[in-house]
Design a protein around this motif. Structure first.
Motif, PDB file in Angstrom:
ATOM      1  N   ASN A 175      50.024  18.344  44.075  1.00 24.83           N
ATOM      2  CA  ASN A 175      49.069  18.244  43.570  1.00 24.83           C
ATOM      3  C   ASN A 175      47.393  18.416  43.977  1.00 24.83           C
ATOM      4  N   GLY A 176      48.142  19.515  45.235  1.00 24.63           N
ATOM      5  CA  GLY A 176      47.133  19.983  45.983  1.00 24.63           C
ATOM      6  C   GLY A 176      46.487  19.101  47.273  1.00 24.63           C
ATOM      7  N   ASN A 177      47.208  18.200  47.841  1.00 21.63           N
ATOM      8  CA  ASN A 177      46.951  17.404  48.969  1.00 21.63           C
ATOM      9  C   ASN A 177      47.710  18.343  50.471  1.00 21.63           C
ATOM     10  N   VAL A 178      46.550  18.193  50.574  1.00 20.61           N
ATOM     11  CA  VAL A 178      47.086  18.431  52.805  1.00 20.61           C
ATOM     12  C   VAL A 178      47.231  17.844  53.639  1.00 20.61           C
ATOM     13  N   GLU A 179      48.569  17.039  53.687  1.00 19.31           N
ATOM     14  CA  GLU A 179      48.808  16.052  54.925  1.00 19.31           C
ATOM     15  C   GLU A 179      49.154  17.524  56.935  1.00 19.31           C
ATOM     16  N   ILE A 180      48.339  16.415  57.582  1.00 19.17           N
ATOM     17  CA  ILE A 180      48.618  17.225  59.037  1.00 19.17           C
ATOM     18  C   ILE A 180      49.386  16.030  59.884  1.00 19.17           C
ATOM     19  N   TRP A 181      50.597  16.367  60.612  1.00 15.70           N
ATOM     20  CA  TRP A 181      51.304  15.085  60.879  1.00 15.70           C
ATOM     21  C   TRP A 181      51.328  15.922  62.647  1.00 15.70           C
ATOM     22  N   SER A 213      45.735  12.882  59.133  1.00 20.25           N
ATOM     23  CA  SER A 213      44.726  13.190  58.728  1.00 20.25           C
ATOM     24  C   SER A 213      45.338  13.771  56.656  1.00 20.25           C
ATOM     25  N   GLU A 214      44.697  13.557  55.850  1.00 22.86           N
ATOM     26  CA  GLU A 214      44.710  14.627  54.785  1.00 22.86           C
ATOM     27  C   GLU A 214      43.712  14.375  53.836  1.00 22.86           C
ATOM     28  N   ILE A 215      44.189  15.492  52.914  1.00 24.90           N
ATOM     29  CA  ILE A 215      42.339  15.911  52.401  1.00 24.90           C
ATOM     30  C   ILE A 215      42.779  16.593  50.899  1.00 24.90           C
ATOM     31  N   LYS A 216      42.085  16.873  49.833  1.00 31.31           N
ATOM     32  CA  LYS A 216      42.284  17.058  48.725  1.00 31.31           C
ATOM     33  C   LYS A 216      41.834  18.290  48.388  1.00 31.31           C
ATOM     34  N   ASP A 251      39.907  15.269  61.581  1.00 33.99           N
ATOM     35  CA  ASP A 251      38.905  14.963  60.925  1.00 33.99           C
ATOM     36  C   ASP A 251      39.001  16.740  60.389  1.00 33.99           C
ATOM     37  N   LEU A 252      39.006  16.599  58.815  1.00 34.88           N
ATOM     38  CA  LEU A 252      39.175  17.595  58.203  1.00 34.88           C
ATOM     39  C   LEU A 252      37.854  16.915  56.969  1.00 34.88           C
ATOM     40  N   SER A 253      36.928  16.418  57.342  1.00 32.89           N
ATOM     41  CA  SER A 253      34.950  16.427  57.166  1.00 32.89           C
ATOM     42  C   SER A 253      34.277  17.557  56.443  1.00 32.89           C
ATOM     43  N   ASP A 254      34.098  18.601  57.413  1.00 33.64           N
ATOM     44  CA  ASP A 254      33.760  20.052  57.292  1.00 33.64           C
ATOM     45  C   ASP A 254      33.956  20.723  56.423  1.00 33.64           C
ATOM     46  N   PRO A 255      33.057  21.058  55.072  1.00 30.41           N
ATOM     47  CA  PRO A 255      32.873  21.639  53.880  1.00 30.41           C
ATOM     48  C   PRO A 255      34.003  22.947  54.585  1.00 30.41           C
ATOM     49  N   PRO A 256      35.116  23.213  53.447  1.00 37.56           N
ATOM     50  CA  PRO A 256      35.111  24.789  53.737  1.00 37.56           C
ATOM     51  C   PRO A 256      35.722  25.725  53.511  1.00 37.56           C
ATOM     52  N   VAL A 257      34.923  27.027  53.590  1.00 39.49           N
ATOM     53  CA  VAL A 257      35.160  28.352  52.722  1.00 39.49           C
ATOM     54  C   VAL A 257      35.828  28.270  51.760  1.00 39.49           C
ATOM     55  N   VAL A 258      35.607  28.636  50.793  1.00 37.47           N
ATOM     56  CA  VAL A 258      36.255  29.158  49.306  1.00 37.47           C
ATOM     57  C   VAL A 258      36.329  30.449  49.020  1.00 37.47           C
TER      58      VAL A 258
END
Length: 1012
Positions: A861-867, A876-879, A916-923
């Motif tokens: 579904n496009g989600n990424v988790e870091i364990w 963390s988890e981010i769409k 913390d993956l809140s910084d917007p990514p380069v697309v």
């Protein structure tokens, strides 16, 4: 007799329903249309007398039903022994000439002219053939009357474009044709009464309406009885008198009487029919349908609840797009095209069509769909009847929600424009919290925002800047509060200590005083005895004694004065200390204010930098200015400590690089088809690829001539590959379940290792190069001793592993099964194994970060988790993407994580803090196909991606804005002028040279991009 037979057959059909619901009556349903005999005669009278008539009425009064269900059939019956009648009906919609052309074509084909073509007829209508009757005679030359029914002519006002040219042109065409008065040409137009004001802007149309119009009256009591009872009688059924009476009472209390009545009766009939009981229709059936007040809302809720989760999301977007809140604070219709709705909902044409069909089905007719024959995406979706808006409670909530979103966005857009001009500050407290809540709940996109204000990027940059400033301000406040508490605590401890000392001194003084008084008593007693004994002493002794007493008194007074002086000195010292603390606090507050002012200016400069970068994307054809804006934005961002590798800054520099030929963009030519694997040579800018053709190819990032080098081309299809850490061997997993070892150095001979029974899916070298791990579709994980060329099975036995990755220290393997489950285990120990909980998710990718042994998971579904593997904890988890994750890679040099998905995008995340993956990514969104695999170069400067197909399927891009910015000044021919600076930067910021003169390079020839 034939018609009656057909209708009788329908009456026996289980699906037959004499009430059409919200949709208007059709010509086939004319025998079910009752209660409008007088109106039918009067409309026909005006039509035959004037050859045209405008039928006008409020929404839901049955204008269209009156024409199709009554007038069209009656006019044929009234004209005896005359020519036949042909009815050509259409709605103008958002393409009036096109829809007329389609209606004419359909008619001509029915007449037998198989050469009729809608494109040709459209051309003749708009260019060569201003005579409508002449056009008809061209395709069919026979005596007949032609009746044009132009339904809902208000579409010309509802759908008109900003320049209004198409609507005006069609109105002129229509008025001209009606006024010509062709002998066999008749026109009926239906129009909602609330659009009469729009007619006044076109005096020719207003005059036409005034010459012959018919305002539909509301049915009387007897008419309503006929509307209720006659369809039931015609259908060989019965209805109880108490239900008829109840319906007559309920009708008085609702708007859109006819349409809502037809809907509730359609539902009542359906429920009665499904009960299977041979009895009259009664109040119980009516109540089960929801009654006239609730039937629409109940029915709409039933359809909505029957949708899937994804369909519900699309449904909400669709209804918000086709409705608005009017000036009277009530919902109104707002037709939207398929392209707009698809873009906002981010859905496919098939997904949207499924939702539209469920709400436009004849059993409900809540939505109308007017298909554009020439371009499907311009087809219009609209509310069928205003009663849906007024009756459906859930839709009212959506309309209110959309109105609030619009207001927040417009306020945000206005504030961002003023902020760019330096006329206002950033959002604070209430406004900011409201805007952030709106953004996080609604996830606005550009396609939605342009409906209200096109400056979406500027508004979002402004909101992000406000959010950052607020967070930093709150952090500063927290620090100040913490310091204040610390100072208060310290002061209170000092005061407590001082009070304790004072209390001790007081107690000591009191004890001393008691001792002194006791001694004084003894002394006084002794003195009295002495005085008695020496009563007879001479006067000289007495005088001496008196002098001594006076001296003692003077001494005591001196002691008291000394104590008072000491007390005053302590008080003065305390006051001086307090004054120094106050001055220190004042200087601190002043410094804080200065820092806040500097920070506010810094945030403004960062906001301007983002806007400049985004603006550079829009200046097509102005290469130098695009590059200068992007470069200056980069400098502002660096100078003001903006986000490292800010996505907006990167986008501007990337675009500028592409405009000048893309020297930081490498497209590797010569291979067509799917790229299935990429592997870099450790420490070098060389890499290998495999694809759907089965060949192993070698590439060099630094070669100008990217001629491919074939390393292997054999009978087996290579599925996966890995390069040994010492660069000596290339391991290739083939389709025949074997591992082919290809030497890269020396004179060693290649060889083959077998042990799997299924296609190889993963090959991973240990970091010391001694071992090779493999996973295949047989579910086994094998550990190969490279020197001995033998293998052992290190599978967990708990799960069939088909792909895997290894941690940097080799202590952990992470395996993925076909059904999307993840297992982590130590291949050397039987303990410590654990399965990562992925309930409701199907994991597609597992990847270790070599820098810290954290594990990243990407799902369908496009989600990424870091364990954190050691603590068995999700950090963390981010769409990350809107669809399946295909690959995840880590860049150790720059602390980056790259993700690729089926949405054709690559995203670069900053992972300095993995939690913390809140910084917007380069697309990176300029890929032609899905990105299947990717790899960072060992130096971290490039990312190579492989796509699912096409000719430009292997691409290299810079990973950081720093690399893109290095070459900008060597490629432009000038700096910005003062006027360009004022327009694109700000008038109050001094002009500066983006590039130094010696760096400028005048170019006489444009270098084209390597990627088209």
């Amino acid at each position: 007799m034939i018609v009656l037979y057909t209708m009788d057959a329908e009456r026996d059909d289980e699906k037959f329903n004499p009430f059409p619901g919200l949709k208007p009556f059709s010509q086939d349903e004319s025998k079910l249309f009752f209660g409008r005999k007088t109106e039918r005669r009067e409309v026909i009278s005006k039509l035959l007398k004037n050859r045209h008539v405008s039928v006008i009425g409020a929404a839901g009064t049955g204008k269209t039903s009156l024409i199709y269900g009554g007038v069209v059939e009656d006019i044929k019956d009234q004209i005896i022994n005359g020519p036949d009648w042909t009815v050509i009906s259409f709605r103008p919609g958002n393409n009036p000439f096109g829809n007329l052309a389609v209606a004419l074509t359909k008619c001509f084909l029915e007449w037998g002219d198989q050469k009729a073509n809608s494109n040709q007829i459209l051309s003749e209508l708009t260019n060569n053939f201003p005579d409508l009757w002449g056009l008809i005679k061209k395709y069919f030359n026979s005596a007949r009357n032609v009746l044009f029914v132009i339904d809902q002519i208000e579409d010309l006002f509802r759908f008109q474009s900003s320049d209004n040219s198409t609507s005006t042109k069609f109105i002129e065409f229509l008025v001209t044709e009606v006024n010509k008065g062709g002998p066999d040409l008749f026109f009926v137009m239906t129009m909602r009464s609330e659009y009469l004001g729009d007619c006044s802007h076109h005096w020719e149309l207003a005059r036409l309406v005034n010459n012959s119009n018919y305002l539909i009256p509301e049915p009387g009591f007897e008419n309503w009885k006929e509307v209720i009872e006659e369809p039931v009688k015609y259908s060989c059924a019965e209805i109880t008198p108490d239900l008829v009476e109840l319906l007559l009472n309920d009708i008085r209390n609702v708007n859109f009487k006819l349409s809502v009545f037809q809907h509730v009766m359609m539902r009542t009939w359906k429920g009665w029919k499904e009960s299977g009981v041979n009895r009259p229709i009664n109040i119980t059936d009516y109540n089960s349908a929801g009654t006239i007040k609730k039937s629409v809302s109940v029915h709409a809720d039933e359809i909505y609840e029957g949708l899937t989760v994804r369909e519900k999301e699309i449904c909400v977007v669709m209804f918000k797009a086709i409705t608005r809140k009017g000036s009277d604070n009530k919902g109104i219709r707002h037709p939207s095209d398929v392209k707009t709705i698809k873009s906002i909902a981010d859905c496919s044409e098939i997904e949207l069509r499924q939702v539209v069909q469920k709400f436009s089905d004849s059993s409900c007719s809540f939505v109308s769909f007017q298909e554009n024959t020439w371009q499907y995406e311009n087809s219009t979706v609209d509310i069928q009847n205003e009663c849906v808006i007024q009756s459906w409670d859930l839709l009212k909530e959506w309309i209110d929600s959309e109105a609030v979103s619009m207001q927040i966005y417009l306020r945000l857009s206005e504030a961002s424009a003023l902020y760019q001009l330096g006329k206002t500050g950033l959002f604070k407290t209430t406004d900011l919290q409201s805007a952030l809540k709106w953004r996080n709940q609604n996830h606005p996109v550009l396609s939605w925002a342009v409906q209200y204000n096109p400056a979406f990027e500027r508004a979002m940059v402004y909101l992000r800047t406000s959010e950052k400033a607020y967070e930093e301000e709150e952090e500063n406040k927290a620090k100040l509060e913490k310091n204040k508490k610390r100072r208060t605590w310290f002061t209170s401890r000092i005061l407590a200590f001082a009070i304790l000392i004072a209390f001790g001194l007081t107690a000591y003084a009191y004890i001393q005083k008691l001792n002194a008084e006791k001694k004084a008593k003894h002394a006084e007693t002794a003195r009295m005895l002495l005085m008695k004994q020496k009563a007879k002493s001479d006067s000289t002794a007495v005088i001496a004694f008196d002098q001594k007493s006076v001296s003692d008194s003077i001494a005591k007074a001196a002691v008291n004065i000394s104590r008072e002086v000491e007390s005053q000195k302590m008080l003065s010292d305390n006051q001086k200390e307090l004054a120094e603390k106050s001055a220190l606090q004042e200087r601190y507050q002043k410094n804080v204010a200065i820092e806040k002012s500097k920070d506010s200016e810094r945030l403004r400069m960062l906001s301007i930098a983002k806007l400049m970068s985004l603006k550079s994307l829009q200046l097509t054809g102005q290469k130098d200015l695009q590059a200068l804006l992007a470069s200056q934005a980069y400098l502002f961002n660096k100078r003001n400590t903006g986000i490292e590798n800010d996505p907006d800054i990167y986008a501007g520099l990337y675009n500028a690089d592409m405009v000048f030929g893309g020297i930081n963009f490498k497209s590797f030519k010569g291979y067509n088809g799917q790229i299935k694997g990429i592997a870099f040579v450790p420490g070098k800018r060389e890499f290998f690829t495999i694809g759907s053709e089965g060949k192993v190819l070698k590439w060099d990032l630094d070669k100008k001539d990217q001629t491919l080098q074939v390393v292997y081309s054999g009978p087996d299809i290579i599925e996966v590959l890995a390069v040994s850490p010492d660069e000596s061997w290339l391991a290739c997993g083939s389709s025949n379940a074997s591992i082919r070892m290809i030497p890269l150095k020396g004179n060693a001979m290649g060889y083959e290792m077998t042990g799997h029974k299924g296609r190889i899916k993963s090959l991973i070298y240990s970091y010391d190069g001694k071992y090779l791990y493999s996973a295949a579709l047989d579910g086994k994980v094998l550990k190969w001793d490279i020197a001995a060329r033998t293998s052992v099975d290190v599978s967990t036995g708990l799960m069939e592993i088909t792909s895997l990755d290894i941690s940097s220290n080799g202590n952990y393997l992470a395996g993925l099964s076909n059904d999307g489950n993840v297992m982590v285990w130590n291949p050397e120990q039987s303990s410590g194994n654990f399965k990562i909980e992925t309930t409701g998710k199907k994991i597609k990718v597992v990847r270790f970060n070599p820098a810290n042994n954290l594990l990243a998971l990407g799902d369908a579904n496009g989600n990424v988790e870091i364990w954190d593997i050691k603590r068995h904890e999700k950090l963390s988890e981010i769409k990350a993407h809107d669809s399946q994750i295909n690959d995840i890679r880590f860049n150790q040099q720059l602390n980056q994580m790259a993700t690729a998905g089926n949405d054709k995008k690559i995203k670069l995340f900053n992972i300095k803090n993995p939690a913390d993956l809140s910084d917007p990514p380069v697309v990176l969104a300029d890929n032609d196909e899905f990105v299947l695999v990717m790899q960072f170069s060992p130096d971290g400067q490039m990312i190579i991606s492989g796509e699912a197909g096409g000719t430009n399927n292997l691409i290299g891009r810079a990973t950081n804005a720093d690399y893109l910015a290095k070459d900008i000044c060597s490629r432009v021919s000038r700096n910005m002028t003062q006027e360009e600076w004022s327009v694109n930067v700000a008038k109050d910021i001094p002009l500066e040279k983006t590039c130094q003169l010696q760096d400028l390079n005048i170019k006489m020839e444009q270098v084209s991009s390597s990627r088209k």
